[in-house]
Design a protein around this motif. Structure first.
Motif, short mmCIF file in Angstrom:
data_model
loop_
_atom_site.label_atom_id
_atom_site.label_comp_id
_atom_site.label_asym_id
_atom_site.label_seq_id
_atom_site.Cartn_x
_atom_site.Cartn_y
_atom_site.Cartn_z
N THR A 147 59.40 73.46 -10.02
CA THR A 147 59.92 72.39 -10.86
C THR A 147 58.74 71.62 -11.41
N ARG A 161 57.68 67.99 -13.46
CA ARG A 161 58.14 66.65 -13.81
C ARG A 161 56.93 65.82 -14.23
N ARG A 171 51.70 66.15 -16.09
CA ARG A 171 52.85 66.86 -15.53
C ARG A 171 52.44 67.52 -14.22
#
Length: 179
Positions: A11, A13, A69
């Motif tokens: 993932t 983010r 990120r």
């Protein structure tokens, strides 16, 4: 801790200031693993401890002219990408977004983490500038990274140097092709 790297669930983010210490540790680990292949001397130690600080990462996480990120696997940070907007590069005049850093922890290389981070970096560039073009510098001896960027459509546009102490290290300037 070694993991089986068949296909981790990654993932990505936006980083927060709370990630700063973890990012500093990850960055130091990756940088030393990549560039301190003959061991760590005083110059390298001073460089990493003054460059990859929690304060620097907290600042980049909050900076309006940057995008940071992080990639996570099982709740652990395994990589990050740092973009700098409004960063002109004469050797890549068609884009002004620099991919300052894309680091992936060694056990997660060749597992797709870098590709996911690069895709997210280009998406962040597009959201900010309306164009997903990027430029970056990469050490010419880092053949794995050079091949990775070429595989993802970036091309060498010139040469620059990274200076550390009295030593100069050749770096390719690579960029996405102009639209």
């Amino acid at each position: 801790m070694r993991r089986s790297m068949t296909s981790p669930l990654v993932t990505v983010r936006p980083a927060t200031a709370a990630d700063a210490h973890t990012l500093a540790a990850l960055a130091i680990q990756v940088w030393l693993d990549t560039y301190a292949t003959d061991g760590v001397n005083d110059l390298l130690g001073r460089y990493v401890l003054s460059t990859f600080t929690p304060a620097a990462f907290a600042g980049w996480a909050e900076a309006p002219d940057a995008a940071l990120r992080v990639a996570q696997v099982d709740g652990h940070l395994v990589g990050y990408a740092l973009l700098q907007f409004n960063a002109a590069q004469p050797l890549a005049p068609h884009c002004d977004t620099e991919l300052r850093t894309l680091y992936v922890q060694s056990p997660f290389t060749r597992s797709g983490v870098g590709s996911v981070l690069l895709r997210e970096a280009r998406s962040a560039a597009h959201a900010r500038t309306g164009n997903d073009g990027l430029w970056l510098t990469v050490n010419v001896k880092n053949q794995r990274a050079c091949a990775f960027y070429e595989k993802h459509g970036l091309a060498v546009t010139g040469l620059t140097q990274f200076v550390l102490g009295e030593e100069r290290h050749d770096n390719h300037v690579m960029a996405t092709p102009p639209n």
